[in-house]
Design an enzyme around this catalytic site. Sequence first.
Site, PDB file in Angstrom:
ATOM      1  N   LYS A 215      89.006 116.534  30.085  1.00 25.25           N
ATOM      2  CA  LYS A 215      90.291 117.660  30.005  1.00 25.25           C
ATOM      3  C   LYS A 215      89.849 118.970  30.547  1.00 25.25           C
ATOM      4  O   LYS A 215      90.455 119.726  31.393  1.00 25.25           O
ATOM      5  CB  LYS A 215      90.726 117.748  28.726  1.00 25.25           C
ATOM      6  CG  LYS A 215      91.796 118.885  28.489  1.00 25.25           C
ATOM      7  CD  LYS A 215      92.874 118.442  29.157  1.00 25.25           C
ATOM      8  CE  LYS A 215      93.880 119.811  29.111  1.00 25.25           C
ATOM      9  NZ  LYS A 215      95.177 119.474  29.708  1.00 25.25           N
ATOM     10  N   CYS A 269      97.034 126.942  29.474  1.00 26.44           N
ATOM     11  CA  CYS A 269      96.115 126.120  29.865  1.00 26.44           C
ATOM     12  C   CYS A 269      94.997 126.368  30.872  1.00 26.44           C
ATOM     13  O   CYS A 269      93.746 126.688  30.329  1.00 26.44           O
ATOM     14  CB  CYS A 269      96.651 124.733  30.527  1.00 26.44           C
ATOM     15  SG  CYS A 269      98.309 124.115  29.701  1.00 26.44           S
TER      16      CYS A 269
END
Length: 433
Positions: A215, A269
């Site tokens: 991720k 993010c």
Amino acid sequence: MIFEKICVLGLGYIGLPTASTFATHGMHVVGVDVNQQILETLRNGGLHIHEPGLRTVVEAAIQSGNLSVSDRPEESDAFIIAVPTPFYGDKNGEYDGKSYKLADMRAVTSAANSIVPVLRKGNLVVLESTSPPRTTLGLVAPILERSGLKAGVDFHLAYSPERVLPGQILRELIENARVIGGITTQAAQAGRDLYATFVKGEIILTDATTAEMVKLMENTYRDINIAIANEFSRLSERFGVDVWEAISIANRHPRVKILNPGPGVGGHCISVDPWFLVESAPELSQLIYMARKVNDNQPQFVLELVKKALGDLKGKKIAALGLAYKPDVDDLRESPAVEVVRMLQEAGAIVKAYEPFKPDANLPGINIVKDLKNVLLDANGIVLLVNHHKLCTLSPQEIASLTGTRILIDTVNGWGSGEFEAAGFRLFKLGVN
Ligand code: SAJ
């Protein structure tokens, strides 16, 4: 493993679509949030976030009777933690004279704590929140073990990153490949059984720390690629080159895919996650650190461009179009457009901002005006900060009918086709001298 009832902790941009999608696929879901206002809004049939298609799925989930909301988790077969992991605004780490941001894991900690009283033998717990490497093993497992149950023996524990793109969440949730990292092989397999409820993309099993790294690597890779595009825009300005033309030509090379420069990297993010790697090993993350710095400095270059167009900004009236962190979303978190507006104001400009996706937004110190006409009316210059479809399709005639100014500053190549110049506007573009 068979799952009938799950709790999804955190009803934000990831948790709510996830909870609703499980519910519309036949699972009994308790959506949990600590924010009473969010629970109240959902109970009254409202939505606290904007995401295309979300309303339909949430309504279907609630009408099916499969989705209920609560302020605490209940006994279930599985628990999914999808709470925010921002960084601290008020404290930093330091390495070699350079300051770096620190992950604020308090929401993960308290979500894990809230599961402890209802955790039972054989349950599965999945962390979805983006987290520094080894969070699942080092932070979540010890908290859950306060239940007296042992992770990997009495209950399954896994990490499965959300990887959906805001604006396309509902489609990507189902279609994207899904990574599931278990602290044991059985945990990963249990995770696969759970997400196979709705995931149509490939489900890839690995260990928890690899899944955490995957991720962070994905978003860091993108951050670094945007940073090089932003640096190319600065170099192009210096050398009298149009960066947009140069990129489009370079991208015809079969192995080159340069991203777009812009006012900076925002959202919760890409502008956050690389810091989780820097924090975890600053001595090994120098490129990642520099890319973050390059992207964080980009609003400064926009400020310079506006000064080039309008001269001294003191008392100048500026219309700022777009405040979201990227096109066609209503999310203003960590938005570079907001940062630019603040900088323009600090330089003495009087700014009216317009955000078509969130006309009622309330940002302290920023004058957000609902009506485009009112924003443009008396402006000395117009800055395009987000490539919203609605904004980049405004015609020169429409703009000319709403304002006397003919000065445009385009930071996202939204008005790049030449029609504005042809209509008598002066166009100042980021990355073009
Ligand atoms: N941006 C540029 N130039 C570009 C592309 C983006 O300046 O060429 C800017 C955007 O304007 C925005 C920021 O970068 O300010 C981030 O936007 P984004 O669309 O690249 O990504 P996010 O933050 O909306 O979503 C990302 C996605 N990650 C990747 O593409 C690797 C998404 O798949 C993740 O699920 C998401 O982060 C997340 O939640 O981590």
